[in-house]
Design a protein around this motif. Structure first.
Motif, mmCIF file in Angstrom:
data_model
loop_
_atom_site.group_PDB
_atom_site.id
_atom_site.type_symbol
_atom_site.label_atom_id
_atom_site.label_comp_id
_atom_site.label_asym_id
_atom_site.label_seq_id
_atom_site.Cartn_x
_atom_site.Cartn_y
_atom_site.Cartn_z
ATOM 1 N N ASP A 1 -20.997 5.857 -2.267
ATOM 2 C CA ASP A 1 -21.242 4.504 -2.952
ATOM 3 C C ASP A 1 -22.406 4.077 -2.643
ATOM 4 O OD1 ASP A 1 -21.275 3.962 -0.154
ATOM 5 O OD2 ASP A 1 -19.358 2.936 0.066
ATOM 6 N N LEU B 1 0.648 -1.075 -0.103
ATOM 7 C CA LEU B 1 -0.048 0.035 0.240
ATOM 8 C C LEU B 1 0.769 1.083 0.009
ATOM 9 C CD1 LEU B 1 -3.011 0.766 -0.206
ATOM 10 C CD2 LEU B 1 -3.247 0.578 2.249
ATOM 11 N N ALA C 1 -8.440 1.132 8.352
ATOM 12 C CA ALA C 1 -9.103 0.050 8.221
ATOM 13 C C ALA C 1 -10.420 0.090 8.697
ATOM 14 C CB ALA C 1 -8.269 -1.204 8.268
ATOM 15 N N LYS C 2 -10.378 0.764 9.949
ATOM 16 C CA LYS C 2 -11.822 0.783 10.835
ATOM 17 C C LYS C 2 -12.553 2.011 10.583
ATOM 18 C CE LYS C 2 -10.001 -1.865 14.577
ATOM 19 N NZ LYS C 2 -9.530 -1.904 16.135
ATOM 20 N N ASN C 3 -13.568 1.782 10.033
ATOM 21 C CA ASN C 3 -14.489 2.711 9.680
ATOM 22 C C ASN C 3 -15.435 3.179 10.764
ATOM 23 O OD1 ASN C 3 -15.949 4.684 8.401
ATOM 24 N ND2 ASN C 3 -17.358 3.142 7.321
ATOM 25 N N SER C 4 -14.552 3.280 11.902
ATOM 26 C CA SER C 4 -15.312 3.435 13.151
ATOM 27 C C SER C 4 -15.324 5.125 13.667
ATOM 28 C CB SER C 4 -14.876 2.492 14.294
ATOM 29 O OG SER C 4 -14.022 3.367 15.122
ATOM 30 N N LEU C 5 -16.706 5.183 14.120
ATOM 31 C CA LEU C 5 -16.783 6.603 14.399
ATOM 32 C C LEU C 5 -15.901 7.149 15.415
ATOM 33 C CD1 LEU C 5 -19.104 7.928 12.945
ATOM 34 C CD2 LEU C 5 -20.223 7.844 15.169
ATOM 35 N N THR D 1 -11.173 6.052 4.808
ATOM 36 C CA THR D 1 -11.342 4.925 5.065
ATOM 37 C C THR D 1 -10.806 3.954 3.983
ATOM 38 O OG1 THR D 1 -13.279 5.349 6.513
ATOM 39 C CG2 THR D 1 -13.002 2.913 6.018
ATOM 40 N N LYS D 2 -10.041 2.779 4.224
ATOM 41 C CA LYS D 2 -9.771 1.733 3.470
ATOM 42 C C LYS D 2 -10.944 1.005 2.937
ATOM 43 C CE LYS D 2 -5.232 1.154 5.430
ATOM 44 N NZ LYS D 2 -4.158 0.206 6.222
ATOM 45 N N PRO D 3 -11.095 0.418 1.867
ATOM 46 C CA PRO D 3 -9.952 0.995 0.568
ATOM 47 C C PRO D 3 -10.361 2.137 -0.022
ATOM 48 C CG PRO D 3 -11.888 -0.744 -0.030
ATOM 49 C CD PRO D 3 -12.094 -0.130 1.535
ATOM 50 N N PHE D 4 -9.646 2.860 -0.334
ATOM 51 C CA PHE D 4 -9.781 4.197 -0.987
ATOM 52 C C PHE D 4 -9.138 4.205 -2.375
ATOM 53 C CE2 PHE D 4 -6.195 4.390 1.940
ATOM 54 C CZ PHE D 4 -5.053 4.572 1.114
ATOM 55 N N HIS D 5 -9.433 5.165 -3.184
ATOM 56 C CA HIS D 5 -8.738 5.309 -4.628
ATOM 57 C C HIS D 5 -7.894 6.305 -4.384
ATOM 58 C CE1 HIS D 5 -11.173 3.426 -7.291
ATOM 59 N NE2 HIS D 5 -12.544 3.642 -6.624
ATOM 60 N N LEU D 6 -6.648 6.141 -5.040
ATOM 61 C CA LEU D 6 -5.380 6.837 -4.992
ATOM 62 C C LEU D 6 -5.759 8.329 -5.322
ATOM 63 C CD1 LEU D 6 -2.509 4.522 -6.241
ATOM 64 C CD2 LEU D 6 -2.921 5.533 -4.204
ATOM 65 N N GLU E 1 -17.489 7.440 -6.830
ATOM 66 C CA GLU E 1 -17.636 7.714 -5.521
ATOM 67 C C GLU E 1 -17.435 9.048 -4.684
ATOM 68 O OE1 GLU E 1 -15.965 4.112 -3.823
ATOM 69 O OE2 GLU E 1 -15.146 5.067 -2.080
#
Lengths: 225, 417
Positions: free
Chosen positions: A181, A12, A80-84, A100-105, A176
């Motif tokens: 999404d 990554l 990786a954690k999309n946590s609030l 948040t992963k996965p993101f576009h470059l 996106e």
């Protein structure tokens, strides 16, 4: 401008450096907590891309360390954690943005540029690219000093393209960026096409060079070469 | 039927049958004994008459005595009747009313004359005794029934109390809420064994549930980084200017599939997080304003399908987590657009008691499966079949039931406050 990428996943890290490390940025990397602490103590960075989960310590501790050392580096958290909780804690601890992963470059690049703009120009800047100038705070666009009228989506698109100039941006990344999404892919492609068609038409009408290239099957490129 | 009602019913039926049988047996044996006794006294009377005749060679004089009659009738030696007893209805000589008597008939010889003697004694006394026996029996049955009913009610209810306490505790238990279940201890072996078993089963279920939840959460998190690597590699790959058409098509397909995978993973994570109550913070939300904003955001999609939107929104404020409200409305509205017909309608009604979102549709969804995870009407669609499950989960967590119905070519999704 120097940016530091703190990420323990070498592949990554590699991708990010590869994409961002062009004529604008010099990328430095750190793959663990201690290396990261060392680098932030020694150097100043325009922006730090920070993974929260790191071997040897938490990314949040790095944020605290930055605060302690009274550094003004911009920080973009990638997690990786999309946590609030993580998001709130990160932003509270001084991060500027959260992705948040996965993101576009292309999204990462746009966010990094936005952070740098905010940090160094107080958000009052004007991006100038050849005949195009964009006033970020007023969200207005001028071509050869003549204002053109763009819709919100067209404005967002133009800014996104300019943050990723000379790069091919996939339709997925554009969709996106503009809508999140929530949408079906098939639907969003039609919308992207319409918006880009309108944007290009408005730019051309204002005698702007035709920078917007459609890359068959994949997406679009804002080509200023 | 409650256990103790059923027990009571059986118990009462058995008691009544036993008492009735006992009463019948008692009645007959008593009657037998009393009539025997009466027969004995009739025989004594016969003996006295015969003694009198033997001493005086004439019939004794007959006096009218209460409850007793003696009648002599002359007869011939040819018509001698055998001594026998019978029960008969006669008119009482004093009281002048018909009564049942026990009658002894025998033949007596006075010198050369034969007489048929009929000595009768009233059965009235016997009947009285039998009547009281029956009355006492019935009263006893009634009393026993009453007493046993109250005893059962009070005692059984007390005895079964631990059972109902346990039942109540299990009923109120929700596995998704990480609350330890506690049973009141009691000294009845069956119930404490029941409690122990339940505790064991529930603890096991809770452990499984927790580990499954952690598994889902961890798996989803662990997937994010590889997904990020793939996505960034594809982003880099398309920068290459020398790609053939075949290659770009392959990359685009991979990109689309990756998008679906990422969305699926995100939805699963979201579901887990809602289940884990990670969206606790609640604020007062103006639903009307949020719906209006959402409709503006989704305007493009709505226009694209030429959908007519009818709104009837009252000012409604609810106390809920802000992010969850956004996701809920997003999912419901996007569904209403996505599964609408070209040129269809969306009708949104918001009142203080409910929010109803309706959209034009051809056929009803399967009402039993509509909120099930991964339920899709058409397998080919790009949707992951989690949108409505998420909406349902959000509503469940907030305590506002979400329901679906189909009527007049409209899907109705209703959130009741």
């Amino acid at each position: 401008m120097k940016i530091l990428i703190i990420e323990d996943e070498p592949e990554l890290l590699n991708s990010i450096c590869n994409y961002l490390g062009n004529d604008n940025f010099i990328c430095e990397t750190a793959t663990n907590f201690h290396l990261a602490i060392e680098k932030i103590s020694l150097y100043e960075y325009a922006c730090i891309i920070l993974d929260i989960t790191l071997p040897g310590g938490s990314g949040l501790e790095i944020l605290h360390e930055l605060k302690k050392q009274q550094k003004a580096d911009g920080v973009l958290i990638i997690s990786a954690k999309n946590s609030l909780d993580d998001k709130l804690q990160g932003l509270k601890a001084g991060a500027d943005d959260y992705l948040t992963k996965p993101f576009h470059l292309s999204e990462l690049s746009a966010r990094v540029e936005a952070i740098i703009r905010r940090k160094y120009f107080n958000g009052n800047d004007v991006i100038t690219l050849n005949e195009i100038s964009i006033n970020i705070s007023q969200k207005t666009v001028e071509i050869n000093n003549t204002p053109i009228d763009l819709t919100k989506k067209e404005y967002e698109l133009l800014l996104y393209f300019i943050s990723n100039k000379n790069k091919v941006i996939s339709k997925n990344a554009i969709a996106e960026h503009l809508w999140g999404d929530d949408m079906d892919l098939a639907d969003s492609y039609d919308f992207i096409y319409t918006h880009i068609k309108n944007l290009r038409k408005k730019l051309l009408q204002a005698n702007c060079t035709d920078y917007l290239k459609s890359i068959y099957g994949m997406g679009y490129k804002f080509d200023i070469h | 039927m409650k256990l103790f009602a059923k027990y009571n019913r059986i118990n009462l039926a058995a008691t009544i049958i036993v008492f009735l049988l006992a009463a019948i047996a008692f009645y007959f044996s008593l009657q037998y004994v009393l009539i025997n006794q009466l027969d004995d006294s009739l025989e004594t009377e016969q003996a006295e008459i015969e003694k009198y005749v033997a001493e005086h060679q004439k019939l004794p004089e007959v006096f009218a005595i209460k409850d007793q009659q003696i009648v002599f009738t002359a007869t011939t030696s040819n018509n001698i009747v055998k001594k026998h007893f019978k029960s008969i209805a006669l008119v009482d000589s004093i009281e002048k009313n018909k009564e049942f008597f026990r009658q002894l008939t025998f033949t007596i010889q006075v010198q050369n004359n034969f007489y048929t003697a009929q000595v009768s004694k009233s059965l009235e006394g016997t009947d009285d005794i039998i009547q009281s026996v029956v009355i006492i029996t019935f009263l006893t049955i009634l009393l026993i029934l009453l007493v046993s009913y109250f005893i059962n009610r009070v005692v059984l209810q007390k005895l079964w109390k631990p059972f109902y306490t346990t039942l109540h505790a299990v009923n109120n238990f929700e596995i998704s809420k990480q609350k330890q279940i506690t049973f009141q201890s009691n000294n009845i072996e069956e119930f404490s064994s029941l409690n122990k078993t339940l505790e064991k089963v529930i603890n096991k279920a809770q452990q499984d549930f927790t580990s499954l939840k952690h598994f889902t959460e961890n798996a989803s998190h662990e997937l994010q980084t590889p997904l990020a690597i793939i996505r960034t590699k594809l982003d880099l790959l398309i920068q290459n200017e020398n790609l053939s058409q075949q290659q770009t098509e392959a990359i685009q397909s991979a990109n689309n599939a990756l998008q679906r995978l990422a969305n699926l993973n995100k939805s699963l994570l979201l579901l887990t997080k809602i289940e884990n109550n990670q969206y606790e913070q609640k604020i007062n939300i103006n639903l009307k304003a949020i719906i209006q904003t959402k409709l503006i955001q989704l305007n493009e999609l709505i226009q694209n399908k030429n959908i007519q939107v009818g709104v009837n929104l009252e000012e409604v404020n609810i106390n809920m987590n802000n992010d969850l409200v956004e996701i809920l409305l997003n999912n419901l509205l996007i569904n209403a657009i996505k599964y609408n017909t070209q040129g269809g309608k969306i009708i949104i009604n918001l009142t203080s008691t409910q929010l109803q979102i309706a959209n034009t549709a051809q056929t009803s969804l399967d009402t039993t499966k509509v909120f099930t995870r991964f339920y899709k009407v058409e397998q080919s669609t790009q949707s992951n079949g989690l949108g409505l499950s998420i909406a349902k989960q959000i509503c469940d967590t907030a305590g506002y039931p979400l329901s679906y119905s189909f009527n007049n070519n409209f899907h109705y999704f209703t959130v009741t406050f």
